[in-house]
Design a protein around this motif. Structure first.
Motif, PDB file in Angstrom:
ATOM      1  N   ILE A   1      15.518   2.828 -26.752  1.00  0.00           N
ATOM      2  CA  ILE A   1      15.568   1.452 -27.218  1.00  0.00           C
ATOM      3  C   ILE A   1      15.581   0.572 -25.976  1.00  0.00           C
ATOM      4  O   ILE A   1      16.533   0.611 -25.188  1.00  0.00           O
ATOM      5  N   ASN A   2      14.538  -0.188 -25.761  1.00  0.00           N
ATOM      6  CA  ASN A   2      14.496  -1.110 -24.635  1.00  0.00           C
ATOM      7  C   ASN A   2      15.304  -2.363 -24.988  1.00  0.00           C
ATOM      8  O   ASN A   2      15.291  -2.824 -26.139  1.00  0.00           O
ATOM      9  N   LEU A   3      15.971  -2.926 -24.000  1.00  0.00           N
ATOM     10  CA  LEU A   3      16.811  -4.083 -24.273  1.00  0.00           C
ATOM     11  C   LEU A   3      16.023  -5.269 -24.810  1.00  0.00           C
ATOM     12  O   LEU A   3      16.572  -6.114 -25.532  1.00  0.00           O
ATOM     13  N   LEU A   4      14.748  -5.333 -24.455  1.00  0.00           N
ATOM     14  CA  LEU A   4      13.933  -6.469 -24.880  1.00  0.00           C
ATOM     15  C   LEU A   4      13.039  -6.149 -26.073  1.00  0.00           C
ATOM     16  O   LEU A   4      12.170  -6.945 -26.429  1.00  0.00           O
ATOM     17  N   ASP A   5      13.242  -4.995 -26.696  1.00  0.00           N
ATOM     18  CA  ASP A   5      12.458  -4.651 -27.885  1.00  0.00           C
ATOM     19  C   ASP A   5      12.756  -5.646 -29.015  1.00  0.00           C
ATOM     20  O   ASP A   5      13.923  -5.950 -29.279  1.00  0.00           O
ATOM     21  N   PRO A   6      11.727  -6.122 -29.712  1.00  0.00           N
ATOM     22  CA  PRO A   6      11.954  -7.016 -30.860  1.00  0.00           C
ATOM     23  C   PRO A   6      12.583  -6.242 -32.018  1.00  0.00           C
ATOM     24  O   PRO A   6      12.516  -5.007 -32.065  1.00  0.00           O
TER      25      PRO A   6
END
Length: 545
Positions: free
Chosen positions: A417-422
């Motif tokens: 999970i990327n921190l900037l994932d929508p």
């Protein structure tokens, strides 16, 4: 006595022949325990010495012949006939008689309070020389232990420093216990008033390669924010974007600068306050590279060969593995030692790097600092840092493999999970994450690592305890539990993502924070680097006008 001697010399000098290594926190406490413990050991050593000396005198004295008879039955009665003739006592006239196993008899003089016995020919059981030699060996070894222990006692730190060392050893993760300064094994005793009173210093950082993940956030950045906001925290914290470490593996030069800015913006968006902590970019402080080279030349290759993470990463890179990846633990040591760091927040899988850093600091201080004391006016250059183990549950695993750590460099983006994932991307990733066929949710089942991982994530982002999470989720199936975790992660990351966009829209603000942080970091780093150069014998640089 011999063991005490080896303990004193081995733990202090660290010579190859006497490498009595004690890793972890207990040895530091031993080195700094102060007067009470050392006096107790000295008392034991002195008693051993006295006993050995008495034994040597007895076995080598005029009554040595008592030990030279053929057998104990050859003397009848040995005590009354020989040792019982003290001054002022009535002489015993009973002659000594030889026992049945020996035809010889000791001469006896009834008119003298002491029997003068000449040397007798040793019988088949006699062994006076080994006994005297053993006694003298014990006495000599104990004497060496006393002398070496006395030297260490005279160099012991003050009782206040000893109390501080025990506090640090008892709770390495407790920042409050680190108040004051932690003296190293090689530091001599100083007057209490001369000791610096600065707060304990904390240092950590994250590589900017790729997009920071939920694992980076929960395992590191969130821990820093919690430490910063702890009302009992008195530490001086520095957090850097370690871009020099980013090039130890193949990277995209066009993206590195932007990724560095993004990582710094995430630090701020997550809650780090530049008014309370120092935020900077590693390469903006040139002392990192310079000190890394000095330490590289002072670190044995054998220490590098034992580093586990290099072996793991080199297998993945194959022919692309670089010398920088091999020696990057020394760069990490330079990062830590450069700021005289007391505590380093790390996961349980990174404690080997802290132990290496301590070894490097100790070796450098022993080889250079103590020899150059007249020039540097100091007997050490570096402090030995301690690991501050982050709280349980901070390690986040891959969504596709519950036994592997979540990594921003993994090829499959669905593993993290990327921190900037929508929000929609986050939901889809949790929807596709690996599950099992068991009924219900349970923690710490070795056959269900993916279940433990999602429960850990849910607990971390909601702030609920392990017991509260299990009470809520134990009867859920995967179809109910995965959307619950996804919604909790989305809700937790939403304010961070909003603040991140605001910071990236203000490049001047971000640049000013990094510039101020680099200035403060440089001020600390240059002092340490100057001492390191002086200790190694370099010609001093001209003072800047």
């Amino acid at each position: 006595g011999i063991l005490e001697c080896l303990f004193f010399f081995g733990s202090d000098l660290r010579t190859p022949g006497l490498m009595l290594r004690y890793d972890g926190h207990a040895p530091e406490a031993d080195r700094m325990a102060g007067g009470g413990a050392r006096l107790a050991v000295l008392a034991v050593a002195a008693a051993t010495f006295a006993a050995g000396l008495c034994g040597a005198l007895v076995t080598a004295g005029p009554h040595a012949a008592l030990h030279q008879t053929a057998s104990p039955t050859a003397l009848r009665p040995p005590v009354h006939a020989v040792l019982g003739q003290g001054p002022g006592l009535i002489p015993r006239a009973a002659p000594l008689r030889a026992g049945p196993s020996d035809s010889r008899a000791l001469p006896h003089t009834a008119t003298h309070p002491r029997v003068s016995v000449g040397p007798a020919a040793p019988g088949p059981d006699a062994a006076p020389a080994p006994m005297r030699g053993a006694a003298l060996a014990v006495a000599g070894a104990a004497l060496v232990a006393v002398l070496s222990g006395l030297a260490r006692y005279l160099r012991a730190p003050t009782p206040a420093a000893a109390r501080h060392a025990w506090q640090m050893c008892g709770a390495a993760a407790d920042v409050e216990a680190a108040e004051g300064t932690a003296a190293t094994a090689t530091a001599p005793a100083e007057p209490e008033a001369a000791r610096p009173t600065r707060p304990p210093r904390v240092l950590s950082g994250v590589q900017p390669t790729g997009t920071l993940t939920l694992g980076n956030y929960l395992g590191a950045i969130k821990q820093w924010v919690d430490l910063q906001n702890d009302p009992d925290n008195t530490s001086d914290s520095l957090f850097c974007v370690v871009d020099l470490h980013a090039i130890t593996a193949p990277h995209d030069p066009k993206a590195l600068a932007q990724q560095t800015r993004q990582a710094a913006a995430v630090y701020l968006a997550a809650g780090l306050d530049p008014e309370k902590v120092t935020i900077f970019v590693q390469s903006h402080v040139r002392a990192h590279s310079e000190l890394a080279w000095l330490l590289t030349c002072a670190t044995p290759m054998g220490w590098m060969n034992r580093m586990i993470q290099f072996k793991e990463k080199s297998q993945k890179l194959g022919e692309d593995v670089s010398l920088g990846l091999y020696s990057y633990p020394v760069l990490m040591a330079a990062d830590i030692l450069l700021y005289q760091t007391d505590l380093v927040p790390v996961g349980s899988d990174q404690t080997q790097h802290i132990e290496l850093t301590r070894d490097v600091a100790r070796r450098f201080n022993q080889q250079y600092a103590k020899k150059m004391k007249k020039i540097t006016k100091k007997s050490r250059v570096f402090r030995e840092p301690k690991a501050m183990i982050v709280k349980e549950g901070a390690r986040v695993m891959s969504l596709l493999d519950g036994t592997s750590k979540m990594s921003k460099s993994a090829e499959n983006d669905n593993s993290r999970i990327n921190l900037l994932d929508p929000p929609n991307v986050i939901r889809n990733k949790f929807k596709r994450c690996k599950t099992d066929s068991f009924v219900g949710m349970e923690w710490d089942n070795p056959e269900r690592p993916e279940c433990t991982n999602l429960l850990t994530i849910y607990s971390a982002v909601t702030g609920k305890s392990k017991e509260e999470v299990m009470e809520e989720c134990k009867d859920m199936n995967w179809g109910t539990f995965k959307p619950l975790v996804a919604d909790a992660v989305i809700a937790h990351l939403e304010p961070i993502q909003t603040r991140y966009e605001e910071i990236m829209a203000q490049p001047e603000y971000l640049d000013s924070v990094l510039a101020a942080g680099a200035a403060k970091a440089n001020e600390i780093a240059e002092r340490t680097l100057k001492d390191a150069y002086a200790a190694m014998g370099y010609l001093a640089r001209p003072e800047a006008e």
